[in-house]
Design an enzyme around this catalytic site. Structure first.
Site: not given
Length: 510
Positions: A243-244, A247-248, A265, A299
């Site tokens: 994800g982003s 948030i990661g 990732e 991504c």
């Protein structure tokens, strides 16, 4: 095939339950219902009764119990189960590919490709199940043996993103399964039906082969009701998150508090360098698919083109001509190159990105804007001429917007621009000059986890480890030796002498 027929064939019609341990499906009646809308026509595809904390606890309990049984199954036998899963996915490839296109919006060719990626990683995992190698090392002590082993880790959590609603799960789940782990999958709320369809296929195979329930699990719920609990749960030995970056960062910090592992990732602001020695007949197709494939929602999508000033005019002319030949429309129809964005919110973000590019001084070279006649989620990809220091160029925007940046002088100048962003996922260089290519791949070249020569930034094969550096998170999934992240390493020393010598020559007599 119409939507109703497709969803019925895959068992995702009607109101689906949001939690599963395999054959068992359940969800609290007190939680909200999630409706999945197709971006193709903005109509509902199906609905899900979301899970809550109690449902998660039931799933985790089943996973813990299953792990004790699954880890005892010989690894090659676990591989045989994965092989049978691959066979069942092959049988359902057309239906699953169609559902991916229908729920996510990518064209059917890409939907089928995503299912093929699942099949490929299963095949990889089958071979891997006989190759979970340890090492032996010479000991400094006489009649001793040093070695290392790899053991199953435990329950792992996979939190996947909408852009690859089933493939990214398989990268993690199939490798983890042959390693002896059990998996709890939380898919994106934008593409829940894809996850349910896959869970049902896998559950059938497990039941037919007498395997324990709880090896492959699914939970669909909000971050508040389920997501945060998953991150804080120390029983999950590994959390794999896609994800982003924002948030990661929270995922990594939360998991680190209980000393769990995290595979992150995250974002990518990927660039293709076009040097003065580039063959544009190779570069243009690679850049175009990199920029508009999956409607710019990978991504690994190409966000920046760093082109030598001597190639600028021709590159721009040929890019615009190629964009003009692309067909935008229903992703399930033949001949369509670009489907819709996943939802209206992402479409709105795209409009804002184009407005920001113009406001910062970017020059629109092609496209831009939405196509409301097709629906609220369809966009015309844009190409902007930008300078490397513009703020927008430094950011990742998950949409089909491409920035063309010029450079002069040697390839080192392009590399400085290339490496000046916070992400480090994928990169490519187009050149026929051997020295430029080798410089790009060297320690002084691309700072990304993926670096390609005369190939676009996206479309990674499963044989290599996938992941990136810097604020991309540092995680690795899929091929090569990424399997080691799903196991625990154990070093062993065996004394087969009749003495008790100590290491480092220490004497301790008494």
């Amino acid at each position: 095939m119409d939507k109703k027929t497709l969803t019925a064939k895959l068992g995702v019609d009607g109101l689906c339950k949001g939690a599963s341990t395999g054959i068992k499906w359940f969800a609290s009646e007190k939680t909200k219902k999630l409706v999945s809308y197709s971006p193709v026509d903005n109509q509902p595809l199906g609905s899900i009764q979301c899970a809550d904390a109690g449902d998660y606890e039931r799933v985790m309990t089943a996973a813990e119990e299953a792990f004790l049984k699954w880890r005892a199954v010989p690894a090659p036998v676990r591989g045989e189960i994965v092989r049978k899963i691959a066979l069942r996915i092959r049988e359902n490839k057309e239906n699953l590919g169609s559902l991916v296109s229908m729920e996510m919006g990518k064209i059917l060719q890409e939907g089928m490709g995503e299912v093929q990626e699942m099949i490929d990683i299963c095949d990889f995992a089958v071979g891997l199940s006989r190759q979970l190698y340890g090492l032996t090392m010479p000991s400094e002590r006489p009649e001793h043996r040093l070695m290392e082993q790899w053991h199953p880790l435990g329950p792992i959590t996979v939190i996947s993103a909408y852009n690859f609603p089933i493939a990214v799960w398989s990268w993690n789940a199939m490798i983890a399964a042959v390693c002896g782990d059990v998996v709890i999958w939380k898919p994106s709320s934008k593409t829940p039906l894809c996850a349910i369809a896959v869970q049902k296929i896998v559950a059938e195979v497990m039941e037919e082969n007498g395997m324990p329930e709880g090896v492959f699990n699914l939970i669909i719920g909000s971050g508040r009701d389920v997501g945060e609990i998953m991150l804080e749960d120390s029983r999950a030995r590994l959390v794999s998150f896609t994800g982003s970056t924002g948030i990661g960062r929270h995922v990594g910090e939360t998991v680190a508090k209980h000393f769990g592992r995290a595979i992150l990732e995250l974002g990518g602001n990927n660039a293709a360098i076009v040097t003065e020695h580039a063959d544009l007949s190779q570069a243009i197709p690679g850049i175009v698919f990199g920029a508009v494939g999956t409607t710019g929602q990978r991504c690994t999508s190409t966000r920046r083109v760093i082109v030598h000033e001597s190639k600028y005019e021709e590159t721009v002319r040929r890019l615009a001509a190629a964009y003009g030949k692309l067909t935008i429309g229903d992703p399930l129809k033949d001949g369509v190159h670009i489907g819709p964005l996943v939802d209206a919110g992402v479409a709105e973000d795209y409009v804002k990105a184009c407005e920001e590019a113009a406001a910062q001084g970017g020059e629109l070279l092609y496209g831009g804007g939405l196509l409301p006649d097709l629906g609220p989620c369809y966009a015309r990809p844009a190409i902007f001429k930008m300078s490397a220091d513009m703020p927008l160029v430094k950011e990742e925007r998950f949409c089909p917007i491409l920035y063309v940046i010029t450079y002069g002088g040697p390839v080192e100048n392009a590399l400085d621009i290339h490496n000046s962003v916070i992400h480090g996922l994928s990169s490519s260089i187009f050149t026929t000059d051997f020295r430029e290519a080798e410089k790009f791949l060297s320690y002084a070249g691309s700072d990304c986890g993926i670096a390609n020569v005369n190939i676009g930034t996206n479309g990674a094969e499963i044989g290599g480890a996938f992941g990136g550096e810097k604020e991309t998170g540092g995680g690795r999934e899929s091929g090569s030796d990424a399997w080691k992240g799903y196991m625990r390493r154990q070093s062993n020393a065996v004394n087969y002498s009749s003495e008790m010598p100590l290491a480092q020559g220490i004497k301790f007599d008494f």
